[in-house]
Motif scaffolding. Structure first.
Motif, PDB file in Angstrom:
ATOM      1  N   GLU A   1       0.866  -1.191   0.000  1.00 44.29           N
ATOM      2  CA  GLU A   1       0.000   0.000   0.000  1.00 44.29           C
ATOM      3  C   GLU A   1       0.895   1.231   0.000  1.00 44.29           C
ATOM      4  OE1 GLU A   1      -2.813   0.463   3.257  1.00 44.29           O
ATOM      5  OE2 GLU A   1      -3.481   2.415   2.491  1.00 44.29           O
TER       6      GLU A   1
ATOM      7  N   ASN B   1      -4.320   5.103  -1.821  1.00 43.84           N
ATOM      8  CA  ASN B   1      -5.467   5.765  -1.177  1.00 43.84           C
ATOM      9  C   ASN B   1      -5.975   6.888  -2.063  1.00 43.84           C
ATOM     10  OD1 ASN B   1      -5.610   4.533   1.642  1.00 43.84           O
ATOM     11  ND2 ASN B   1      -3.428   5.015   1.416  1.00 43.84           N
TER      12      ASN B   1
ATOM     13  N   GLU C   1      -7.976   2.650  -2.975  1.00 43.78           N
ATOM     14  CA  GLU C   1      -8.619   2.527  -1.663  1.00 43.78           C
ATOM     15  C   GLU C   1      -9.448   3.774  -1.396  1.00 43.78           C
ATOM     16  OE1 GLU C   1      -6.127   1.544   1.597  1.00 43.78           O
ATOM     17  OE2 GLU C   1      -5.341  -0.270   0.644  1.00 43.78           O
TER      18      GLU C   1
ATOM     19  N   ASP D   1     -11.722   1.101   2.418  1.00 41.89           N
ATOM     20  CA  ASP D   1     -10.747   1.265   3.498  1.00 41.89           C
ATOM     21  C   ASP D   1     -11.470   1.470   4.827  1.00 41.89           C
ATOM     22  OD1 ASP D   1      -8.275   1.465   4.617  1.00 41.89           O
ATOM     23  OD2 ASP D   1      -7.630   3.185   3.404  1.00 41.89           O
TER      24      ASP D   1
ATOM     25  N   LYS E   1     -11.339  -3.728   3.597  1.00 42.39           N
ATOM     26  CA  LYS E   1     -10.217  -3.668   4.524  1.00 42.39           C
ATOM     27  C   LYS E   1     -10.766  -3.459   5.934  1.00 42.39           C
ATOM     28  CE  LYS E   1      -6.173  -2.147   3.365  1.00 42.39           C
ATOM     29  NZ  LYS E   1      -5.008  -1.317   2.960  1.00 42.39           N
TER      30      LYS E   1
HETATM   31 MG    MG Z   1      -5.488   2.799   3.011  1.00 42.48          MG
END
Ligand code: MG
Ligand code: C2E
Ligand code: MG
Length: 595
Positions: A372, A433, A465, A495, A516
Motif C-alpha cells: 500500500e 489511497n 482505496e 478502506d 479492509k
Molecule cells: Mg489505506
C-alpha cells in the motif's frame, strides 16, 4: 473728498421742538447733500427712528414731553436703534449735563449757538465712524454666515458618514463602526486593567435555503426582522452590527465575564426560536454563535472578532443552533491549520513528499503479494511527517487533489519499474489511497488512463482505496465512475471498513473487490471469543459478496493466527512490516520473507 461722496446720502434725523432750529439745520445739512428728517418732539423721533433707517441723530435736550436724555436712553435700549449715533445740541444756559449726556449713550455734543463748521465736521466724523461700524457689522455677519454654512457642511458630512457607517438594509452599524466600538473597548481595558467585554459572532444556519426557497425579498425581510429582534434582546449600551450577508456581531460592553456573555447568547438563541412572520410565511431560523471575551490581552479589534468567528465555526461543527466559547486551543488549531496550508503549498513546489510502502501479506501463502502506498512529508526541519497531521488540511483546502494525483503517478511508476526489473512479480499489486475529492475532479478518467499508459502498468495491479464514509456520502455519479474504472480492470477496496455506516444493500450495488477491516477491530480480536464479534462478521460478509478481506493493523502473532482461522485473505500491519521507503521495502521483498 471720498467721505463726502460716501456719506452725503446718509440720513440724518434732527430732533428739536423749535421749528426755527429745525429749519436752519435742515438747510445747512441738505446743502451738503444729506437726507434730512425732522422731528418736533422726542416721541416723534422715537417713532421715526424705528421705522426709518437713520445714520445719525442731532438731538436737542430741552423739549416738552420726553427730553433729549430720555429719548436717547430709550433709543439705546432698543436693539434696532441702539447703534445710531446721537449728538446732543446743548445750550450752556439751559444747564447742559455732559456727564448725563454720555451716560445715556450720547456720542458727542455741539454747543449752541451753532458754529456751522464745527457741526459739519462732527457730523462727518461720526457718520464715517458709523459707516466703518456698519462695515464691521457686515463683516461680522458675513463671518457668522460663513461659519454657519461651514457648520452645516460639517453636519451634512457627518450625516453622510453616519450613513456610510451603517448597513443600508437593517440600519445597524456596519463592520467599520463595529471595529471602532471594539477599539474603544480595547482602549478602555488599557486604562481599567480588569475591564472585560464580550463579543458575539452570529451566523445564521441555513440562511441560503431560505433565500433560495422563499426569494431574496423575504430573505432581506428576515434579516431586518432579525436585526430588530437582536436589538430588542440587548441593552442600550450594547452594540449590534451587521457584518455582511447573514452575519452579525454584538459588542457587550458590560459583560465582565464569559458567563454573562453566554447568558446573552442563550437569550438570543431562545428569542430566535420564535418564528418570524414574513409576508404571510412563518419562517424559522436558527443561528450559531461564537463568543470571545475581550480585554487588554488583545491589541487589535480584528483579533477579537476573528476569535469569536472561530468559535462560531466550532459551534456549527458541533451541530449548529448553539453557542461556543472561544478558547485558545481553537486559535492554536486554526493557526496551525493555516501554517500547514502554506507549508503544504510550498512542499508541493519543493517536492518534499515521499511515498512509503507497506507490504500486504497473503495469509494463505505467507508471502508479500503487494504494497500500500502511504504518503509521507519529508519536512525540511521537522523530519518525516505522517499523513494524520496534514491530510485533513489537504482535504479541507483541496490540495489533496494534486498531492493525491502525484502519489498515484509515483506509486504506479515505482511498481512498474520493479516489475520490469524483475524484482516483483507481474501480478504484484499497488494499493493507492484515493480521496473523495479526487473522484469528483474533472477529467479523472483521462488522468488515470494517462498514468496507466505512461507507466505501462497493468490496470489489474492497481487497487484504489476509498474510505467507507466517503463512499456513503457520494452520489450516483461516483458509482458511475467506479463502474467505468472497474471496466478497465482497476480494483477497488473499501478502506477502514466497519467504522462507517454502510448499508449492506448499498455495498452490494458497488463494484468493490476488497473490504479492509479497520485496525481498531483487528486489535480487539484477541479479546472476543473466536467466531463472535465484528471481524468474523466482516470476513463472512466479504465472502458472501465475493470480495476479499484484508485485515489492517495486525500487530501480534495471536491476531495473525485468529485471522488465519477465520480464513481472512490478507493481512497488513507492524507484525509484518511498517511502511518503508522504496529502498527498504524492495530489500525486504528481495529477502523473500514468509509468515
Ligand atoms: Mg489505506
Ligand atoms: P490507511 O489507508 O488506513 O492506512 C493504514 C494506516 O495504518 C497507515 O497510517 C499505516 O501506517 C497504519 N498502520 C499500518 N499497520 C499498522 C499497525 O500494525 N498498527 C497501527 N497502529 N497502525 C498501522 P498512515 O501511513 O499514518 O496513514 C494514515 C491514513 O492517511 C491512511 O490510512 C490513509 O487514510 C491516509 N493516507 C495515507 N496516504 C494517503 C494518500 O496518498 N492519499 C490519501 N488520500 N490518503 C492517504
Ligand atoms: Mg485503513
Amino acid at each position: 473728498m471720498t467721505h463726502n461722496l460716501l456719506f452725503s446720502s446718509a440720513t440724518i434725523l434732527i430732533v428739536d421742538d423749535l421749528p426755527t432750529n429745525l429749519r436752519l439745520l435742515d438747510s445747512v445739512l441738505t446743502q451738503q447733500g444729506y437726507n434730512v428728517l425732522k422731528a418736533i418732539s422726542g416721541e416723534l423721533a422715537l417713532r421715526a427712528s424705528t421705522t426709518i433707517d437713520i445714520d445719525l441723530i442731532l438731538m436737542d435736550i430741552m423739549m416738552p414731553g420726553l427730553n433729549g436724555y430720555e429719548v436717547c436712553r430709550r433709543l439705546k435700549s432698543e436693539p434696532k436703534t441702539a447703534k445710531i449715533p446721537v449728538i446732543f445740541l446743548s445750550a450752556l444756559n439751559e444747564g447742559f449735563d455732559k456727564v448725563k449726556a454720555f451716560e445715556v449713550g450720547g456720542i458727542d455734543y455741539i454747543n449752541k449757538p451753532l458754529v456751522i463748521d464745527e457741526l459739519l465736521i462732527k457730523v462727518q466724523t461720526h457718520l464715517s465712524l458709523r459707516a466703518a461700524g456698519k462695515e464691521i457689522m457686515l463683516l461680522d455677519r458675513r463671518i457668522e454666515e460663513l461659519t454657519e454654512a461651514r457648520e452645516e457642511q460639517i453636519n451634512y458630512a457627518n450625516h453622510q458618514m453616519e450613513i456610510v457607517r451603517h448597513d443600508l438594509l437593517t440600519g445597524l452599524p456596519n463592520r467599520g463602526l463595529f471595529m471602532e466600538g471594539l477599539n474603544l473597548a480595547i482602549n478602555r481595558s488599557k486604562i481599567e486593567h480588569d475591564y472585560r467585554f464580550g463579543v458575539l459572532f452570529l451566523d445564521c444556519d441555513r440562511f441560503k435555503v431560505i433565500n433560495n426557497c422563499l426569494g431574496y425579498f423575504i430573505g432581506d425581510e428576515l434579516l431586518n426582522a432579525m436585526a430588530r429582534r437582536l436589538r430588542d434582546n440587548l441593552s442600550e449600551q450594547d452594540m449590534v452590527a451587521r457584518l455582511g450577508d447573514d452575519e452579525f456581531a454584538i459588542l457587550l460592553t458590560e459583560a465582565q465575564d464569559i458567563t454573562t456573555a453566554a447568558e446573552v447568547a442563550n437569550k438570543i438563541l431562545a428569542a430566535l426560536q420564535e418564528p418570524f412572520n414574513l409576508q404571510g410565511h412563518e419562517v424559522f431560523i436558527s443561528a450559531s454563535i461564537g463568543i470571545s471575551l475581550g480585554g487588554r490581552d488583545y491589541q487589535q479589534p480584528e483579533h477579537i472578532l476573528r476569535d469569536a468567528a472561530t468559535a462560531m465555526g466550532r459551534a456549527k461543527e458541533l451541530g449548529k443552533s448553539r453557542y461556543q466559547i472561544f478558547d485558545i486551543t481553537l486559535h492554536q488549531e486554526a493557526s496551525r491549520f493555516l501554517k500547514i496550508e502554506t507549508e503544504l503549498r510550498k512542499a508541493i513546489k519543493k517536492q518534499e513528499f515521499r511515498v512509503y510502502y507497506q507490504p500486504i501479506i497473503c495469509l494463505n501463502t505467507g508471502k508479500i503479494e503487494g504494497v500500500e502506498a502511504l504518503l509521507r512529508w519529508q519536512h525540511p526541519t521537522r523530519g518525516l511527517i505522517a499523513p494524520a497531521e496534514f491530510i485533513p488540511v489537504a482535504e479541507e483546502t483541496g490540495l489533496i487533489v494534486p498531492i493525491g494525483n502525484w502519489v498515484l503517478q509515483e506509486a504506479c511508476h515505482q511498481i512498474r519499474q520493479w516489475q520490469v526489473a524483475g524484482m516483483v512479480k507481474e501480478s504484484f499489486t499497488i494499493s493507492v489511497n484515493f480521496s473523495p475529492q479526487q473522484f469528483s475532479q474533472r477529467g479523472l478518467l483521462d488522468l488515470i488512463d494517462q498514468v496507466l499508459i505512461q507507466t505501462q502498468l497493468n490496470p489489474y495491479c492497481l487497487k484504489l482505496e476509498i474510505t467507507e464514509s466517503a463512499l456513503m456520502e457520494k452520489s450516483q455519479a461516483t458509482v458511475a465512475i467506479l463502474k467505468q474504472l472497474r471496466s478497465r480492470k482497476i480494483q477497488f477496496s473499501i478502506d477502514d471498513f466497519g467504522i462507517g455506516y454502510s448499508s449492506l444493500s448499498y455495498l452490494h450495488s458497488l463494484p468493490v473487490n476488497t473490504l479492509k477491516v479497520d485496525k481498531f477491530f483487528v486489535q480487539n480480536l484477541d479479546e472476543a471469543p473466536i467466531n463472535t464479534g465484528i471481524v468474523p462478521a466482516i470476513i463472512r460478509l466479504a465472502k458472501t459478496m465475493g470480495m476479499n478481506a484484508i485485515a489492517e493493523g495486525v500487530e501480534t502473532i495471536e491476531q495473525l493466527e485468529r485471522l488465519r482461522m477465520l480464513e481472512c485473505d490478507c493481512g497488513q500491519g507492524y507484525l509484518f512490516s511498517e511502511p518503508l521507503s522504496p529502498e527498504e521495502v524492495i530489500e525486504l521483498i528481495a529477502s523473500e520473507p514468509r509468515w
